[in-house]
Design a protein around this motif. Structure first.
Motif, PDB file in Angstrom:
ATOM      1  N   PRO A  10      25.121  28.746  77.715  1.00 37.46           N
ATOM      2  CA  PRO A  10      24.858  29.824  78.683  1.00 37.46           C
ATOM      3  C   PRO A  10      26.080  30.705  78.956  1.00 37.46           C
ATOM      4  CG  PRO A  10      23.889  27.771  79.453  1.00 37.46           C
ATOM      5  CD  PRO A  10      24.741  27.425  78.266  1.00 37.46           C
ATOM      6  N   VAL A  11      27.247  30.088  79.111  1.00 39.05           N
ATOM      7  CA  VAL A  11      28.453  30.870  79.401  1.00 39.05           C
ATOM      8  C   VAL A  11      28.792  31.789  78.232  1.00 39.05           C
ATOM      9  CG1 VAL A  11      30.956  30.732  79.763  1.00 39.05           C
ATOM     10  CG2 VAL A  11      29.424  29.242  81.053  1.00 39.05           C
ATOM     11  N   PRO A 138      32.337  20.104  84.565  1.00 39.81           N
ATOM     12  CA  PRO A 138      31.656  21.288  84.025  1.00 39.81           C
ATOM     13  C   PRO A 138      32.118  22.610  84.629  1.00 39.81           C
ATOM     14  CG  PRO A 138      30.078  19.517  84.352  1.00 39.81           C
ATOM     15  CD  PRO A 138      31.377  19.040  84.930  1.00 39.81           C
ATOM     16  N   ASP A 139      32.429  22.643  85.926  1.00 39.01           N
ATOM     17  CA  ASP A 139      32.921  23.886  86.528  1.00 39.01           C
ATOM     18  C   ASP A 139      34.242  24.311  85.899  1.00 39.01           C
ATOM     19  OD1 ASP A 139      30.736  23.815  88.187  1.00 39.01           O
ATOM     20  OD2 ASP A 139      31.850  23.210  89.982  1.00 39.01           O
ATOM     21  N   GLU A 140      35.106  23.327  85.642  1.00 34.42           N
ATOM     22  CA  GLU A 140      36.390  23.631  85.000  1.00 34.42           C
ATOM     23  C   GLU A 140      36.171  24.094  83.568  1.00 34.42           C
ATOM     24  OE1 GLU A 140      38.480  20.041  87.569  1.00 34.42           O
ATOM     25  OE2 GLU A 140      38.484  19.966  85.388  1.00 34.42           O
ATOM     26  N   ALA A 141      35.202  23.478  82.890  1.00 32.75           N
ATOM     27  CA  ALA A 141      34.902  23.874  81.516  1.00 32.75           C
ATOM     28  C   ALA A 141      34.478  25.335  81.460  1.00 32.75           C
ATOM     29  CB  ALA A 141      33.807  22.972  80.942  1.00 32.75           C
ATOM     30  N   GLU A 142      33.647  25.751  82.409  1.00 33.67           N
ATOM     31  CA  GLU A 142      33.198  27.141  82.439  1.00 33.67           C
ATOM     32  C   GLU A 142      34.381  28.087  82.632  1.00 33.67           C
ATOM     33  OE1 GLU A 142      30.087  30.025  84.884  1.00 33.67           O
ATOM     34  OE2 GLU A 142      29.776  27.858  84.824  1.00 33.67           O
ATOM     35  N   ALA A 166      34.090  13.521  89.525  1.00 34.17           N
ATOM     36  CA  ALA A 166      32.986  13.760  90.458  1.00 34.17           C
ATOM     37  C   ALA A 166      32.923  15.209  90.930  1.00 34.17           C
ATOM     38  CB  ALA A 166      33.109  12.828  91.661  1.00 34.17           C
ATOM     39  N   ARG A 167      34.073  15.867  91.007  1.00 33.55           N
ATOM     40  CA  ARG A 167      34.073  17.263  91.458  1.00 33.55           C
ATOM     41  C   ARG A 167      35.081  18.081  90.672  1.00 33.55           C
ATOM     42  NH1 ARG A 167      38.040  19.092  95.041  1.00 33.55           N
ATOM     43  NH2 ARG A 167      39.503  17.542  95.853  1.00 33.55           N
ATOM     44  N   GLY A 168      34.785  19.355  90.567  1.00 34.69           N
ATOM     45  CA  GLY A 168      35.692  20.250  89.882  1.00 34.69           C
ATOM     46  C   GLY A 168      36.804  20.728  90.794  1.00 34.69           C
ATOM     47  N   ARG A 169      37.891  21.152  90.180  1.00 30.23           N
ATOM     48  CA  ARG A 169      39.033  21.668  90.925  1.00 30.23           C
ATOM     49  C   ARG A 169      39.396  23.057  90.404  1.00 30.23           C
ATOM     50  NH1 ARG A 169      41.734  17.411  93.782  1.00 30.23           N
ATOM     51  NH2 ARG A 169      40.593  15.455  93.464  1.00 30.23           N
ATOM     52  N   ALA A 170      40.160  23.781  91.194  1.00 33.90           N
ATOM     53  CA  ALA A 170      40.574  25.120  90.791  1.00 33.90           C
ATOM     54  C   ALA A 170      41.573  25.019  89.647  1.00 33.90           C
ATOM     55  CB  ALA A 170      41.191  25.856  91.977  1.00 33.90           C
ATOM     56  N   VAL A 171      41.221  25.576  88.513  1.00 31.28           N
ATOM     57  CA  VAL A 171      42.110  25.560  87.350  1.00 31.28           C
ATOM     58  C   VAL A 171      42.301  26.994  86.876  1.00 31.28           C
ATOM     59  CG1 VAL A 171      41.432  23.230  86.668  1.00 31.28           C
ATOM     60  CG2 VAL A 171      40.180  25.188  85.743  1.00 31.28           C
ATOM     61  N   ASP A 172      43.441  27.231  86.250  1.00 36.24           N
ATOM     62  CA  ASP A 172      43.749  28.605  85.848  1.00 36.24           C
ATOM     63  C   ASP A 172      44.104  28.745  84.375  1.00 36.24           C
ATOM     64  OD1 ASP A 172      46.269  27.485  85.729  1.00 36.24           O
ATOM     65  OD2 ASP A 172      47.102  28.670  87.383  1.00 36.24           O
TER      66      ASP A 172
END
Length: 303
Positions: A10-11, A138-142, A166-172
């Motif tokens: 999707p991304v 998955p949020d970090e993967a996106e 369990a949860r995504g983190r802010a990645v740059d």
């Protein structure tokens, strides 16, 4: 929760709509996820069939025309099998692409050793100029997929896994982040290893760093952490044990230090079982990590 690979098609399909430079090359694996995108952009979504060397070669050809190719299949077929093409078609010709893998070290144990690639990052380390992202959610993967596609004409590897925190983190796409501060050593958790590391170190006075971009290695973050927590360093990676120990050693080359690399062992586990069983067998479950990290960082003379 969806998986990192669930986000991939999707991304990248949206990126195909947004950016006329983006192209996708597949080797049969993952083609169903791009059926609609292929109908909209038949000239920029290409399935070469089960021909992984051609996958990379075709991607390099597209890059030579000015496109930004995204290449996808299982890690063992994306990095290991066509390594000569990665080395020559991309590296020697000095063109970029985004390699996006699935299955990682042992995400599909039933597939057997042919579908396992714990040495993928170490193998890319023999080449120059690769950025390597290892998301842990998955949020970090996106986020990291978008960073990778937008990274000009760079050579980027995005290592997707079914293992997840369990949860995504802010990645740059650049920095290693401090998750917990302590004074008895530094533990660097890479990608999906973070939750196990946090559980393992809950009672230890250590700094925990979280890395989702391991190449280039964030030497500055490690140096800052060791100034307060000491120069005993443990790296916990979801890939081959010791993959990043040289990078950590280079970061601390001018100070006395100790580095322990924990990850997937070299011995082939022939009773494939489940992913969790592989984690335990390689000593990457929280209980094993607690013992291994604590034993390494414990001060000499401590009981």
């Amino acid at each position: 929760m969806d998986t990192m690979r669930d986000r991939f098609a999707p991304v990248v399909s949206r990126l195909l709509d947004e950016d006329p430079r983006v192209a996708v090359v597949l080797a049969e694996i993952g083609k169903d996820g791009f059926a609609e995108a292929m109908a909209r952009h038949p000239e920029r979504v290409i399935n070469v069939g089960i021909r992984e060397q051609l996958l990379v070669g075709a991607g390099a050809g597209l890059a030579l025309t000015g496109l930004r190719p995204v290449l996808h299949t299982f890690a063992s077929f994306l990095v290991e099998r066509p390594f000569e093409q990665v080395k020559l078609d991309l590296g020697h010709q000095d063109v970029g692409a985004v390699l996006v893998s699935a299955a990682a070290s042992f995400d599909w144990p039933a597939g057997g050793f042919t579908h396992m690639a714990p040495g993928d990052v170490a193998l890319l380390d023999t080449l120059d100029g690769w950025t390597v992202h290892v998301p842990g959610h998955p949020d970090e993967a996106e986020t990291l997929l978008r960073h990778a596609v937008a990274a000009g004409d760079d050579k980027v590897y995005v290592r997707l896994s079914t293992q997840s925190n369990a949860r995504g983190r802010a990645v740059d796409g650049v920095r290693t982040h401090t998750v917990r501060e302590g004074r008895g050593g530094v533990v660097v958790a890479v990608g999906p290893m973070l939750d196990a590391v946090l559980d393992a170190t809950e009672t230890l006075d250590v700094t925990v760093l979280y890395a989702t971009t391991v190449r280039p290695f964030d030497a500055a973050a490690l140096r800052r952490a060791t100034e307060a927590a000491g120069t005993g360093v443990v790296l916990v990676e979801p890939c081959l044990a010791g993959t990043s120990t040289a990078a950590a050693g280079d970061a601390l080359a001018d100070v006395p230090h100790r580095v322990l690399g924990l990850g997937v062992g070299r011995r082939e586990l022939r009773k494939y079982g489940t992913t969790d069983e592989h984690l335990t067998a390689h000593g990457l479950d929280a209980g094993s990590l607690r013992e291994r990290i604590g034993g390494f960082l414990r001060a000499p003379g401590d009981a």
